[in-house]
Design a protein around this motif. Structure first.
Motif, short mmCIF file in Angstrom:
data_model
loop_
_atom_site.label_atom_id
_atom_site.label_comp_id
_atom_site.label_asym_id
_atom_site.label_seq_id
_atom_site.Cartn_x
_atom_site.Cartn_y
_atom_site.Cartn_z
N GLU A 67 3.48 0.71 2.91
CA GLU A 67 2.97 0.01 4.08
C GLU A 67 2.43 -1.36 3.67
N TYR A 68 2.44 -2.27 4.62
CA TYR A 68 1.88 -3.62 4.42
C TYR A 68 2.50 -4.31 3.21
N LEU A 69 3.80 -4.10 3.06
CA LEU A 69 4.54 -4.79 2.00
C LEU A 69 4.67 -6.26 2.38
N HIS A 70 4.20 -7.14 1.51
CA HIS A 70 4.25 -8.57 1.84
C HIS A 70 4.29 -9.41 0.57
N VAL A 112 7.38 0.95 5.91
CA VAL A 112 7.03 0.47 7.25
C VAL A 112 7.23 -1.04 7.27
N ALA A 113 8.09 -1.51 8.18
CA ALA A 113 8.38 -2.93 8.28
C ALA A 113 8.39 -3.35 9.74
N TYR A 130 0.86 -1.19 0.00
CA TYR A 130 0.00 0.00 0.00
C TYR A 130 0.89 1.23 0.00
N LEU A 131 0.68 2.13 -0.97
CA LEU A 131 1.48 3.34 -1.10
C LEU A 131 0.66 4.55 -0.69
N ARG A 132 1.28 5.43 0.08
CA ARG A 132 0.64 6.68 0.48
C ARG A 132 1.54 7.85 0.14
#
Length: 225
Positions: free
Chosen positions: A91-94, A127-128, A73-75
């Motif tokens: 965010e929520y890189l998976h 974010v990790a 998710y990119l912001r």
């Protein structure tokens, strides 16, 4: 033969794959995380539709040989409340366990870099989880250094902890300040010609002029608690 990789914006038809990825992300490391519970496919379909119309955010999926195995998710937002510079935060890189070490994570970050450059964002943040050693080593190799630790909890938990650990002292402090302020205001009304400067404490033993009508406010209800 190298696997075919494609990164694109998520569509409503990706709901089932996104639910599976979220479930895997929220239990990474073999134990539940503090992330919100896994949403339903119907809820994800609605969310994906909203992201498609959001100029400041993108929900990406990564395909490996035509199958969705990754998400991010990119912001796009200001880097801080005091700066005009913009940044893209990932965010929520998976990436699913079965699709790792095929370049899918790099492809997702490359798409984020391309979007950041297109939107004139000079910075990129990711974010990790702090406990995800492999992911953090991967990000460090790409030049991303640690800038902080993100902590997550629901508001009920934080409010309950505040009430249990800080409220008694906080209430006592506020009660004391209200009492002092009320007493000073009353004294100011009784002795307009001798109002001390703000913050000054009248000397001990001061006796009001003869005939002065001196009254004191009632004790606060929370006093002594």
């Amino acid at each position: 033969m190298a696997s075919a990789i494609e990164v694109r914006d998520a569509r409503r038809g990706d709901a089932a794959a996104l639910v599976a990825l979220w479930r895997e992300l929220s239990t990474a490391g073999g134990h539940p995380s503090r992330l919100p519970a896994t949403p339903s496919e119907a809820a994800v379909e609605v969310a994906v539709s909203k992201h498609l119309d959001d100029p400041f955010g993108r929900l990406l999926v990564g395909e490996l040989d035509g199958v969705v195995h990754g998400m991010a998710y990119l912001r796009r937002t200001a880097i801080s409340p005091l700066h005009e510079d913009l940044t893209v935060t990932i965010e929520y890189l998976h990436v699913s366990d079965e699709a790792r070490r095929h370049g899918l994570g790099k492809a997702l970050i490359a798409e984020a870099v391309g979007w950041a450059e297109h939107e004139s964002c000079a910075h990129l943040a990711v974010v990790a989880p702090a406990v995800a050693r492999e992911a953090n080593r991967f990000l460090a190799r790409l030049g991303l250094g640690q800038a902080g630790v993100l902590r997550f909890a629901n508001t009920h938990t934080v409010r309950r902890r505040l009430a249990a650990e800080h409220a008694p002292n906080l209430l006592a402090l506020l009660s004391s300040r209200r009492s002092v302020a009320a007493r000073r205001a009353q004294l100011g009304r009784s002795f307009p010609a001798a109002v001390p400067p703000l913050g000054a404490v009248p000397p001990l033993g001061t006796v009001p002029p003869l005939g002065a009508d001196v009254t004191y406010p009632a004790e606060p209800e929370s006093a002594g608690t």
